[in-house]
Scaffold this motif. Structure first.
Motif, mmCIF file in Angstrom:
data_model
loop_
_atom_site.group_PDB
_atom_site.id
_atom_site.type_symbol
_atom_site.label_atom_id
_atom_site.label_comp_id
_atom_site.label_asym_id
_atom_site.label_seq_id
_atom_site.Cartn_x
_atom_site.Cartn_y
_atom_site.Cartn_z
ATOM 1 N N VAL A 105 0.840 -1.194 0.000
ATOM 2 C CA VAL A 105 0.000 0.000 0.000
ATOM 3 C C VAL A 105 0.881 1.252 0.000
ATOM 4 O O VAL A 105 0.641 2.200 -0.753
ATOM 5 N N LEU A 109 1.260 4.159 -2.903
ATOM 6 C CA LEU A 109 1.079 5.571 -2.601
ATOM 7 C C LEU A 109 2.258 6.377 -3.141
ATOM 8 O O LEU A 109 2.079 7.446 -3.738
ATOM 9 N N MET A 113 2.356 9.395 -6.156
ATOM 10 C CA MET A 113 2.884 10.752 -5.977
ATOM 11 C C MET A 113 4.105 11.006 -6.847
ATOM 12 O O MET A 113 4.634 12.103 -6.857
ATOM 13 N N PHE A 153 -6.222 1.345 -5.071
ATOM 14 C CA PHE A 153 -6.981 2.116 -4.076
ATOM 15 C C PHE A 153 -8.477 2.077 -4.356
ATOM 16 O O PHE A 153 -9.284 1.817 -3.468
ATOM 17 N N ARG A 160 -14.104 -3.737 -0.215
ATOM 18 C CA ARG A 160 -14.409 -3.799 1.216
ATOM 19 C C ARG A 160 -15.896 -3.653 1.486
ATOM 20 O O ARG A 160 -16.393 -4.082 2.511
ATOM 21 N N THR A 270 -13.627 9.781 -5.923
ATOM 22 C CA THR A 270 -13.620 10.193 -4.528
ATOM 23 C C THR A 270 -13.213 9.047 -3.620
ATOM 24 O O THR A 270 -12.452 9.249 -2.689
ATOM 25 N N ALA A 273 -9.394 8.457 -3.955
ATOM 26 C CA ALA A 273 -8.479 9.472 -3.446
ATOM 27 C C ALA A 273 -8.697 9.777 -1.973
ATOM 28 O O ALA A 273 -7.772 10.176 -1.293
ATOM 29 N N VAL A 274 -9.900 9.638 -1.477
ATOM 30 C CA VAL A 274 -10.136 10.080 -0.099
ATOM 31 C C VAL A 274 -10.310 8.927 0.875
ATOM 32 O O VAL A 274 -9.628 8.844 1.884
ATOM 33 N N LYS A 275 -11.199 8.002 0.537
ATOM 34 C CA LYS A 275 -11.510 6.971 1.527
ATOM 35 C C LYS A 275 -10.401 5.933 1.616
ATOM 36 O O LYS A 275 -10.052 5.484 2.675
ATOM 37 N N GLY A 276 -9.864 5.554 0.456
ATOM 38 C CA GLY A 276 -8.817 4.532 0.449
ATOM 39 C C GLY A 276 -9.395 3.169 0.812
ATOM 40 O O GLY A 276 -8.858 2.503 1.670
ATOM 41 N N LEU B 177 -13.547 15.963 -4.697
ATOM 42 C CA LEU B 177 -12.985 15.504 -3.431
ATOM 43 C C LEU B 177 -13.629 16.262 -2.273
ATOM 44 O O LEU B 177 -13.952 15.692 -1.239
ATOM 45 N N ALA B 180 -17.103 15.056 -1.530
ATOM 46 C CA ALA B 180 -17.095 13.843 -0.713
ATOM 47 C C ALA B 180 -16.903 14.216 0.754
ATOM 48 O O ALA B 180 -17.472 13.588 1.651
ATOM 49 N N VAL B 218 -6.141 15.977 2.284
ATOM 50 C CA VAL B 218 -5.800 14.984 1.273
ATOM 51 C C VAL B 218 -5.902 15.601 -0.123
ATOM 52 O O VAL B 218 -5.016 15.435 -0.971
ATOM 53 N N LEU B 221 -2.894 17.820 -0.688
ATOM 54 C CA LEU B 221 -1.669 17.052 -0.927
ATOM 55 C C LEU B 221 -1.631 16.543 -2.373
ATOM 56 O O LEU B 221 -0.655 16.742 -3.092
ATOM 57 N N PHE B 222 -2.735 15.921 -2.797
ATOM 58 C CA PHE B 222 -2.745 15.354 -4.143
ATOM 59 C C PHE B 222 -2.618 16.430 -5.208
ATOM 60 O O PHE B 222 -1.877 16.286 -6.169
ATOM 61 N N LEU B 225 1.074 17.967 -5.312
ATOM 62 C CA LEU B 225 2.054 17.119 -5.992
ATOM 63 C C LEU B 225 1.783 17.092 -7.491
ATOM 64 O O LEU B 225 2.696 17.103 -8.311
ATOM 65 N N ALA B 279 5.803 15.889 0.032
ATOM 66 C CA ALA B 279 4.911 14.838 0.544
ATOM 67 C C ALA B 279 5.172 14.604 2.028
ATOM 68 O O ALA B 279 4.232 14.523 2.830
ATOM 69 N N ILE B 283 2.559 15.012 5.156
ATOM 70 C CA ILE B 283 2.156 13.858 5.952
ATOM 71 C C ILE B 283 2.592 14.019 7.402
ATOM 72 O O ILE B 283 1.810 13.798 8.325
ATOM 73 N N THR B 290 -2.954 9.075 5.108
ATOM 74 C CA THR B 290 -3.052 8.904 3.659
ATOM 75 C C THR B 290 -3.944 7.720 3.313
ATOM 76 O O THR B 290 -4.099 6.821 4.117
ATOM 77 N N PRO B 291 -4.517 7.759 2.129
ATOM 78 C CA PRO B 291 -5.447 6.704 1.760
ATOM 79 C C PRO B 291 -4.803 5.337 1.851
ATOM 80 O O PRO B 291 -3.659 5.155 1.473
ATOM 81 N N GLY B 292 -5.554 4.370 2.355
ATOM 82 C CA GLY B 292 -5.047 3.012 2.378
ATOM 83 C C GLY B 292 -4.330 2.660 3.662
ATOM 84 O O GLY B 292 -4.230 1.509 4.019
#
Lengths: 276, 298
Positions: A105, A109, A113, A153, A160, A270, A273-276, B177, B180, B218, B221-222, B225, B279, B283, B290-292
């Motif tokens: 993961v 990420l 980036m 992602f 899930r 969304t 990028a946000v929830k992951g 974003l 959301a 978030v 950040l995205f 970058l 980044a 962070i 961060t996501p995930g």
């Protein structure tokens, strides 16, 4: 809920503004693409003399049609591979416990980036040494790489949400684990995969930096890159008309995707990028 | 017995997980990990494809050359300026757009669809749209300017147009974003605040914004970058003329135009390091999850 007339009017006005905002450069380039060379520079927003000449011209242009074929082929192959590998990884991330999950993961990420330009110099040299420079695989590989984090992602957050008890229920009813997966889970996961595929394809279709750096001829150059290399048929001819027509052609598939899959694209972007 | 089969199951699960992730992990490693190491090696060499015989190890001399070069620093500050200004505008505009999409009463679906169009349109295509709009003769916007002005040939107006193109293209993404993020603000909280006599502004700044903070960070950040990588818009609009190169544009020209692998790689490494610093600052400094990273399974 009842709304006052005034509120409706005010919101409609806001909507009109938003629509104008979204379409401005597109409308302009479309109008230019229909303009006759003689009236091209008249500065009028609506063409005074309409013509399809620019469109005929670009479809007679072997470089552009080849670029379109390259874009479609490279985009589809990269999307397909990214979806297959991305789904496998996303399933593992969402459902299984294994060492190195955090590392995967984190690595995705990092890739998400990653500045593309940092790969251009080394890839230029590596691909020339391996004979991948100016070939389809030479673009497909970097596209898969940059699409993978997106797929992982978006899909893992999607997977899930699936009620996995259904799988066990199907197995209790006598289905083999594979049948249970195939017939119960895959249909539920399908919308997520379609969403991800569309986002990936848009990404590949959009790329410009790799397309102009890792190609040198129309063998693998994609449509956006081809457009930027347009020259007029003589050095005195401005290629602007062709550029505009080609730009409209390249835009159409994306607009169709957006119109058909709007809801899914929004949820994919969304959640990815946000929830992951 | 039971215990053994449980551990067997665990091992099997681990093995399956590793196998499923292997292709994705391998591709990412081969296409980003190895090249970035390779570009560090290239950056330590004098290596110009036009003079391949002069190839030699020169240590950090390339870094010295780039870091004392006016063009590089100009490109660096242009990139920083474009990033900071466009992300700031996008945040405000994106928030307005998100509120409009979230609250609108008329044609909500249509609005959300149309807003996605700039996101979908090929950046190069949009950039041509802006270029022709601002070019005298073909341009409707340039036509409104005083006679004889060519905004894309002068530095300040050209930078403003580059920022405009960037903002136009990516505000919808920011807005999505943020939308959301808006969805997580509970309505009864806003109603309660309203009962307590909070004005619209107070509700927005005291209730909505703080709850949206994670989504905003978030998104920032995205977008930061992403903006730092700006290439397509500048390539089409000015191609770096009038000192408007970004770091990506200047690195591209050194490599593809100049065929100088050593200098091109040095710039690649420097861009990579800068992005890593940005980044890390986001962070660590702002504590973004961060996501995930929350991981786990249901």
């Amino acid at each position: 809920m009842e709304h006052s007339r005034g509120a409706l009017v005010r919101w409609s006005l806001v909507d009109v503004l938003v629509v104008l905002y979204a379409l401005v450069p597109v409308l302009w380039i479309t109008s230019l693409s229909f303009k006759d060379p003689a009236t091209f520079t008249d500065g009028s927003f609506i063409p005074r003399a309409w013509t399809l000449e620019n469109y005929q011209g670009i479809f007679d242009n072997a470089d552009f049609t080849r670029g379109l074929i390259n874009s479609i082929g490279i985009g589809l192959i990269a999307t397909l591979i990214a979806i297959v590998f991305g789904t496998m990884a996303a399933y593992a991330v969402a459902r299984l416990d294994f060492p190195g999950k955090g590392a995967l993961v984190g690595a995705s990420l990092l890739v998400a980036m990653f500045p593309q330009i940092s790969l251009v110099s080394p890839l230029f040299q590596i691909e020339r040494a391996l004979g991948l420079f100016d070939t389809w695989p030479g673009l497909i590989l970097p596209y898969i790489t940059f699409a993978l984090p997106l797929t992982i992602f978006t899909l893992s957050s999607f997977l899930r949400e699936i009620p996995w008890e259904l799988e066990q229920a199907a197995q209790l009813d006598g289905a083999t684990p594979f049948q249970a997966f195939r017939q119960v889970i895959v249909p539920l996961a399908m919308p997520g995969m379609v969403t991800t595929a569309i986002l990936t394809f848009i990404f590949c279709w959009n790329d410009f930096l790799f397309a102009i750096s890792l190609t040198s001829s129309n063998r693998a150059r994609t449509a956006p890159a081809t457009i930027s290399f347009f020259t007029g048929s003589s050095q005195f001819e401005d290629p602007a008309g062709s550029i505009c027509a080609a730009a409209v052609v390249v835009t159409i598939p994306i607009v169709i995707f957006v119109l058909f899959f709007q809801r899914r694209i929004v949820s994919g972007l969304t959640s990815g990028a946000v929830k992951g | 017995m039971i215990r053994r089969s449980e551990t067997d199951e665990k091992t099997a699960e681990r093995r399956l997980g590793l196998w499923l992730c292997a292709p994705a992990a391998l591709i990412m490693l081969l296409v980003t990990g190895w090249p970035i190491l390779y570009s560090v090696l290239l950056s330590l060499q004098r290596y110009d494809l036009r003079f391949p015989k002069e190839r030699a190890w020169i240590g950090l001399a390339n870094y010295g050359a780039v870091l004392t070069d006016g063009f590089w620093w100009n490109a660096f500050w242009v990139t920083v300026l474009v990033t900071v200004v466009s992300v700031a505008i996008e945040l405000v505009l994106g928030m307005l757009l998100a509120l409009a999409m979230y609250r609108t009463l008329v044609a909500r679906g249509a609005i959300r669809t149309l807003v996605l169009i700039p996101y979908g349109i090929v950046t190069v295509v949009a950039a041509y749209g802006w270029r022709y709009a601002w070019t005298p003769e073909t341009g409707w916007l340039a036509g409104m300017l005083p006679e004889g002005s060519a905004p894309l040939t002068e530095r300040t107006p050209a930078l403003a147009i580059i920022i405009l193109a960037e903002v136009w293209k990516t505000t919808p993404f920011m807005a999505l974003l943020l939308m959301a993020g808006l969805a997580v603000v509970p309505n009864d909280l806003l109603q309660a605040a309203s009962m307590d006599g909070a004005t619209l502004w107070q509700r927005f700044f005291r209730v909505t914004l703080p709850l949206m903070k994670p989504a905003i960070m978030v998104a920032l950040l995205f977008r930061t970058l992403d903006a730092f990588r700006i290439f397509d818009d500048i390539y089409v609009l000015t191609n770096g003329a009038a000192d408007t190169s970004s770091v990506s544009v200047i690195a591209y020209h050194n490599l593809i135009g100049g065929l100088n692998l050593g200098i091109g790689s040095t710039m690649s490494v420097l861009v990579f390091l800068t992005v890593a610093v940005i980044a890390a600052a986001f962070i660590k400094g702002f504590g973004i999850s961060t996501p995930g990273t929350q991981g786990g399974r249901r």
